[in-house]
Design an enzyme around this catalytic site. Structure first.
Site, PDB file in Angstrom:
ATOM      1  N   GLY B 136      16.039  10.791  -1.702  1.00  0.00           N
ATOM      2  CA  GLY B 136      14.861  10.230  -2.354  1.00  0.00           C
ATOM      3  C   GLY B 136      14.125   9.191  -1.545  1.00  0.00           C
ATOM      4  O   GLY B 136      13.666   9.460  -0.430  1.00  0.00           O
ATOM      5  N   ASP B 203      23.531  21.043  -3.515  1.00  0.00           N
ATOM      6  CA  ASP B 203      22.465  20.088  -3.198  1.00  0.00           C
ATOM      7  C   ASP B 203      22.895  19.158  -2.058  1.00  0.00           C
ATOM      8  O   ASP B 203      22.169  18.967  -1.084  1.00  0.00           O
ATOM      9  CB  ASP B 203      22.140  19.275  -4.466  1.00  0.00           C
ATOM     10  CG  ASP B 203      21.164  18.160  -4.214  1.00  0.00           C
ATOM     11  OD1 ASP B 203      19.950  18.430  -4.203  1.00  0.00           O
ATOM     12  OD2 ASP B 203      21.604  17.009  -4.014  1.00  0.00           O
ATOM     13  N   LYS B 207      21.561  18.667   2.077  1.00  0.00           N
ATOM     14  CA  LYS B 207      21.234  17.381   2.694  1.00  0.00           C
ATOM     15  C   LYS B 207      22.123  17.116   3.908  1.00  0.00           C
ATOM     16  O   LYS B 207      21.671  16.584   4.922  1.00  0.00           O
ATOM     17  CB  LYS B 207      21.366  16.269   1.658  1.00  0.00           C
ATOM     18  CG  LYS B 207      20.311  16.390   0.553  1.00  0.00           C
ATOM     19  CD  LYS B 207      20.660  15.551  -0.668  1.00  0.00           C
ATOM     20  CE  LYS B 207      19.608  15.667  -1.758  1.00  0.00           C
ATOM     21  NZ  LYS B 207      20.042  15.062  -3.033  1.00  0.00           N
ATOM     22  N   GLY B 306      14.406  11.000  -8.646  1.00  0.00           N
ATOM     23  CA  GLY B 306      13.425  10.446  -9.574  1.00  0.00           C
ATOM     24  C   GLY B 306      12.020  10.616  -9.042  1.00  0.00           C
ATOM     25  O   GLY B 306      11.803  10.662  -7.832  1.00  0.00           O
TER      26      GLY B 306
END
Lengths: 430, 430
Positions: B136, B203, B207, B306
């Site tokens: 993020g 996920d 990454k 988010g």
């Protein structure tokens, strides 16, 4: 596509950081060339003591004439790791005039003359990079200036001086007093023989000025930064902090005012809750906490000083500046378009922990509470401890301006029943 | 010097992240213009459901034809926040072909096709930026790729999935089981209705592939990443971890082998000491720990997901790409020159915590110890607990390869006296 003509680097200073820069440039030459797209060559090293043997640096590269080195005209990048204001400032501007970009680790100079140096770089179409000037190896300048370029930063709060963090951590964990902890820091090489720049907060203040300028797109000079050292912090303060569920850190805090119309920058010891990520930063490590509108709370943590970590930051900048050179561009320069006013310390709003020595008789608490109320400082908690005619009052306030708090303390000192103000400490990070 | 013709941005996707990107582009338009040197204009928004009301986005900008939008030819930057492989991949390559640079938050696509997308960007002289694809808002791609460009990174170890960290933190702090903690995460919106991508580590593996590729200047594909989810972690595992002074985290670990000749990337639950900075990362926060030759240990911490935090990362990239466009250059592209072999999981070396259910009779420990020795796995500590004919053995090993450990466990399972292998967990961060 590798260019074969090497980029030429002049190194100014070959102490703890400079020698590491030279070493890595040699040992990692192939990696650096691959990442830049051209080899980099150490073209000269300016030193004060040429007779000193420097392993891995050919003697014919060493010179005492730094000015001649930056004036050579064939230098692509000057790496300045001398520190201090002069001759570093003149050498950097001379480098720009003679066609070189500059990578610097010089926090004092950047904090004092950053605007002028950026202007000189821009005038000559050169880069000025200085990731190593703040918090050693921790990437901070680039994240603040580039990663968060689309966000609105509201607060930068950090432990940016390893020496003082080592001392405070030692006091916290062993109960040692300031002098004892400083002596150990000196013995272990964490503190210099004259520790003034660290313990009086001058080093942290320079970093705060640089961080505030970048975070708020506003020129913040060293003189704009309120500064209070940590030499007065006592074991009693740590005991008080523990009772509050806090520890004490020397913090650099750059804040945008709640109305967004001004900014402040300050360095002082403060209590922070043990649950705050900065509370668990141990030893000589640094960490910087950044709060912004969209990204929320970020923290950057790592070694804040030392030859190799600082060299890592210098070399990251060197790679970027060399890439810019090859692609015929320059990186982001100074961004001061917001030009927000920098408010004085009196306008800073925070909470306070105040210990008072008072007479142990009825009515003292009422008197003290009245003084707080008269100055518009609202009390959160108060704790009274008495014995044998003497008593102490520990007051923790709600948020109030520094000016109001100062007014309160002055009025308290004039009360007959207040024998002394034992300590005042700000409470942050809540 | 402000250019007045605006740079045109096409937004692909207008969900949680896309709507925040559009909002900030509007509300912070002046700041973005000042930082870029030219205004940026939202020129079109491609969505699946055009009828949905989107506050602040003029209806005439909304289209369902993403392909036509990226083919317009006047778009400077395409922001891709659709996610998934197709149509994102085709839209991104089409964007490059039609003159746009791309900012993406698409971890799955970058992990799978990063090399091809970078090649397409380079072929057309465009930028491909994707800070938002990993962790993020936390600046990671830029620090790894630029700040540490002069350093040698040896390990990247991180908590890069907020959903699983929330679940594990809940299990740790409340003693809840996996299902109960997952249910709470779902109820609070931290876990999706189908949590597979998170809890099975897909996920985090995407990454890890991206981080390993950048850290080691080597192509690491999703298939190269060993992946183990955290659905089997039990409260008993947490109890074992506590006895060791550890907690359990789902970690993405990218490592350079000790001899430097190869790299590995893996995702699995592991015990880490409570004293490790990653151990105190709570709730849905992410943090990544980076170890390198010169800079030592760095940590980057913040919200890993988010709408607003991810949008902050997207906008940081947008500013950089726009600046590059104005100065007629591009940022650093793919760096895979090191081309190190990616080793399989069998070659990973770490420590293990193994719980065995064994018969409670003399000689069992000797038998078990012999099996470890025969496979070259050295035992650090062993603890034996017995009651009523049954016993458990808890073995913590020294560092050993995954292959040796697997051989050991297989042999243990064939012993009559070993009734079962209750759990095997790796121990990291020591």
């Amino acid at each position: 596509m590798m260019r074969t003509r090497p980029l030429k680097v002049a190194l100014l200073g070959c102490g703890v950081v400079g020698s590491e820069v030279a070493r890595i440039m040699t040992t990692h030459a192939d990696d650096l060339a691959a990442r830049i797209g051209a080899p980099v060559e150490l073209a000269g090293v300016a030193v004060r003591r040429p007779s000193k043997v420097r392993e891995g640096i050919p003697a014919d590269l060493v010179t005492t004439d730094a000015t001649a080195l930056v004036k050579r005209g064939d230098i692509d990048v000057v790496v300045e790791v001398i520190g201090g204001i002069e001759p570093a400032r003149t050498l950097i501007t001379t480098a720009f005039e003679h066609g070189a970009s500059v990578v610097s680790a010089n926090k004092a100079l950047l904090a004092q003359d950053g605007a002028a140096l950026h202007a000189a770089a821009e005038e000559h179409g050169k880069d000025l990079y200085y990731e190593a000037a703040v918090a050693g190896a921790i990437p901070l300048i680039r994240p603040l200036r580039e990663s968060l370029a689309g966000d609105k930063i509201n607060r930068v709060m950090g432990i940016v001086n390893g020496t003082t963090n080592f001392i405070l951590d030692k006091m916290d964990s062993t109960g040692a007093g300031y002098q004892e902890a400083l002596d150990e820091a000196t013995a272990l090489g964490y503190a210099e023989a004259d520790p003034t720049a660290d313990v009086e907060g001058f080093d942290a203040a320079a970093k705060a000025a640089i961080l505030a300028g970048i975070a708020f797109h506003t020129r913040v000079r060293l003189d704009d930064v309120y500064r209070e050292g940590m030499t007065e912090v006592t074991s009693a303060d740590f005991a008080s902090a523990k009772e509050m569920g806090c520890t004490i850190k020397l913090l650099a805090i750059c804040e945008r005012a709640a109305d967004g119309g001004s900014v402040t920058a300050r360095v002082h010891p403060a209590m922070i809750p043990l649950s705050h990520p900065l509370a668990s930063v141990r030893g000589a490590y640094n960490a910087v906490f950044v709060e912004s509108d969209a990204s929320g709370q970020l923290m950057f943590y790592g070694p804040g000083a030392g030859g190799a970590p600082t060299a890592s930051a210098v070399l990251g900048d060197l790679v970027a500046v060399c890439r810019n050179k090859l692609s015929g561009t320059t990186g982001p320069g100074e961004s001061a378009y917001a030009a927000l006013p920098v408010s004085s310390m009196g306008e800073v709003v925070t909470r306070y922990h105040i210990s008072l020595d008072v007479a142990d008789k009825p009515g003292v608490l009422a008197q003290v509470a009245t003084v707080f109320a008269e100055h518009g400082v609202s009390i959160d908690t108060v704790r009274q401890q008495g014995k044998a005619g003497e008593a102490s009052l520990v007051v923790v306030t709600h948020r109030a301006s520094d000016a109001s708090l100062n007014g309160t303390v002055e009025a308290l000192r004039s009360l007959d029943t207040v024998r002394g103000v034992a300590s005042i400490m700000r409470v942050e990070g809540e």
